[in-house]
Design an enzyme around this catalytic site. Structure first.
Site, PDB file in Angstrom:
ATOM      1  CB  ALA A 182      17.069 103.452 -16.862  1.00 52.30           C
ATOM      2  CD  GLU A 183      12.164  99.534 -15.924  1.00 50.40           C
ATOM      3  OE1 GLU A 183      10.937  99.463 -15.780  1.00 50.40           O
ATOM      4  OE2 GLU A 183      12.896  98.535 -15.793  1.00 50.40           O
TER       5      GLU A 183
ATOM      6  CG  ASN B  37       5.587  99.332 -22.732  1.00 52.97           C
ATOM      7  OD1 ASN B  37       5.189  99.000 -21.607  1.00 52.97           O
ATOM      8  ND2 ASN B  37       6.467  98.606 -23.403  1.00 52.97           N
TER       9      ASN B  37
ATOM     10  CG  HIS C  33      11.306  96.843 -23.239  1.00 52.69           C
ATOM     11  ND1 HIS C  33      10.596  95.682 -23.022  1.00 52.69           N
ATOM     12  CD2 HIS C  33      12.538  96.471 -23.644  1.00 52.69           C
ATOM     13  CE1 HIS C  33      11.375  94.644 -23.287  1.00 52.69           C
ATOM     14  NE2 HIS C  33      12.555  95.092 -23.671  1.00 52.69           N
TER      15      HIS C  33
ATOM     16  CG  ASP D 241       8.784  95.597 -26.433  1.00 51.58           C
ATOM     17  OD1 ASP D 241       8.002  96.248 -25.723  1.00 51.58           O
ATOM     18  OD2 ASP D 241       9.252  94.502 -26.089  1.00 51.58           O
TER      19      ASP D 241
ATOM     20  CG  LEU E 274      -3.051  96.384 -24.440  1.00 50.15           C
ATOM     21  CD1 LEU E 274      -2.378  97.725 -24.196  1.00 50.15           C
ATOM     22  CD2 LEU E 274      -4.414  96.328 -23.757  1.00 50.15           C
TER      23      LEU E 274
ATOM     24  CD  GLU F 123       6.830  94.450 -35.213  1.00 49.29           C
ATOM     25  OE1 GLU F 123       7.970  94.004 -35.079  1.00 49.29           O
ATOM     26  OE2 GLU F 123       6.471  95.151 -36.168  1.00 49.29           O
TER      27      GLU F 123
ATOM     28  N   GLY G 137       4.388  97.216  -9.348  1.00 49.36           N
ATOM     29  CA  GLY G 137       4.028  98.625  -9.490  1.00 49.36           C
ATOM     30  C   GLY G 137       5.079  99.627  -9.039  1.00 49.36           C
TER      31      GLY G 137
HETATM   32  C1  GAR Z   1       9.456  96.775 -15.258  1.00 47.87           C
HETATM   33  O1  GAR Z   1      10.823  96.447 -15.279  1.00 47.87           O
HETATM   34  C2  GAR Z   1       8.980  97.076 -16.671  1.00 47.87           C
HETATM   35  O2  GAR Z   1       9.943  97.724 -17.469  1.00 47.87           O
HETATM   36  C3  GAR Z   1       8.741  95.683 -17.180  1.00 47.87           C
HETATM   37  O3  GAR Z   1       8.114  95.026 -16.105  1.00 47.87           O
HETATM   38  C4  GAR Z   1       8.612  95.567 -14.883  1.00 47.87           C
HETATM   39  C5  GAR Z   1       7.439  95.956 -14.011  1.00 47.87           C
HETATM   40  O4  GAR Z   1       7.845  96.376 -12.738  1.00 47.87           O
HETATM   41  N1  GAR Z   1       7.939  95.701 -18.347  1.00 47.87           N
HETATM   42  C6  GAR Z   1       8.154  94.855 -19.367  1.00 47.87           C
HETATM   43  O5  GAR Z   1       8.980  93.986 -19.332  1.00 47.87           O
HETATM   44  C7  GAR Z   1       7.231  95.068 -20.571  1.00 47.87           C
HETATM   45  N2  GAR Z   1       7.756  94.392 -21.724  1.00 47.87           N
HETATM   46  P1  GAR Z   1       6.893  97.222 -11.786  1.00 47.87           P
HETATM   47  O6  GAR Z   1       5.543  96.497 -11.728  1.00 47.87           O
HETATM   48  O7  GAR Z   1       7.588  97.195 -10.467  1.00 47.87           O
HETATM   49  O8  GAR Z   1       6.783  98.609 -12.360  1.00 47.87           O
END
Ligand code: GAR
Length: 208
Positions: free
Chosen positions: A180-181, A108, A110, A151, A94, A149, A12
């Site tokens: 980034a994220e 989402n 990625h 991503d 989903l 589909e 999380g």
């Molecule tokens: C993150 O890096 C997210 O981008 C990835 O899972 C991780 C979750 O981390 N998601 C995917 O790979 C979806 N295809 P978090 O629980 O610490 O946010």
């Protein structure tokens, strides 16, 4: 006020980044009303509780079919009046029932620059391992609208991260998250909450 529901499967840190921005006043149009985890005991639920946000566990294995699982999620988020669903490290598939119920209102994050290193099975360390194996010099993260589909939905925001020669999948994963994220996911939520995202075909136009 836009009511936001978040789906999580793990640590999380993306949820934390969103909630930290909310606490700092960055998301004034958003109210985070529910965090749903795909399994019990995930740390993301604790992070939600720390911000006073109700957490719920809805496990796919407790339902007879994809459709029944989808319906349970739809019912939960509908009851909460949710207008945006955020997948923040959510790793369960989903189905159509869920997609149809929240069409155009699911996003989402990625950990790669889509369309590279994405699709079925690309989660956790895998996108980073594959990026290093391929030898790309730049990777990053993508926030996109979710379609059936994996991503493949329209891209909202991307941010690039340079790869270092001594990177491992683990160091790269951390840098992609931090640089980034944790930036573009809250930014995309903010843009959505301000009604600044307009779809033209599969192109997302961002207004000022
Ligand atoms: C993150 O890096 C997210 O981008 C990835 O899972 C991780 C979750 O981390 N998601 C995917 O790979 C979806 N295809 P978090 O629980 O610490 O946010």
């Amino acid at each position: 006020m836009l009511k936001v529901g978040v789906l999580v499967s793990g640590g999380g840190t993306n949820l934390q980044a969103i909630l930290d921005k909310k606490a700092a006043g960055y998301l004034p149009e958003c109210e985070f009303v529910s965090v749903v985890a795909s399994k019990p005991g995930v740390y993301a639920l604790e992070r939600a509780a720390n911000f006073g946000i109700p957490g719920t566990v809805i496990c796919k294995k407790d339902y007879a079919s994809q459709d029944e699982y989808d319906k349970a999620l739809v019912e939960h988020f509908t009851e909460k009046g949710v207008g945006l669903i955020v997948l923040a490290g959510f790793l369960t598939i989903l189905g159509k029932t869920f997609m149809d119920a929240f069409e155009g209102r699911i996003i989402n994050v990625h950990p790669a620059l889509i369309p590279s290193f994405c699709g079925k099975g690309f989660y956790g360390l895998k996108p980073h391992e594959k990026a290093l194996e391929y030898g790309v010099k730049v990777t990053g993260a993508t926030v996109h609208f979710v379609e059936l589909e994996a991503d493949a939905g329209p891209i909202i925001l991307q941010k690039a991260v340079y790869i270092k020669e001594d990177d491992t999948a683990e160091t790269l994963q951390k840098r992609v998250m931090k640089e980034a994220e944790w930036e573009i996911l809250p930014e995309a939520i903010k843009l959505f909450s301000e009604d600044k995202l307009k779809l033209e075909g599969r192109i997302v136009k961002i207004s000022d």
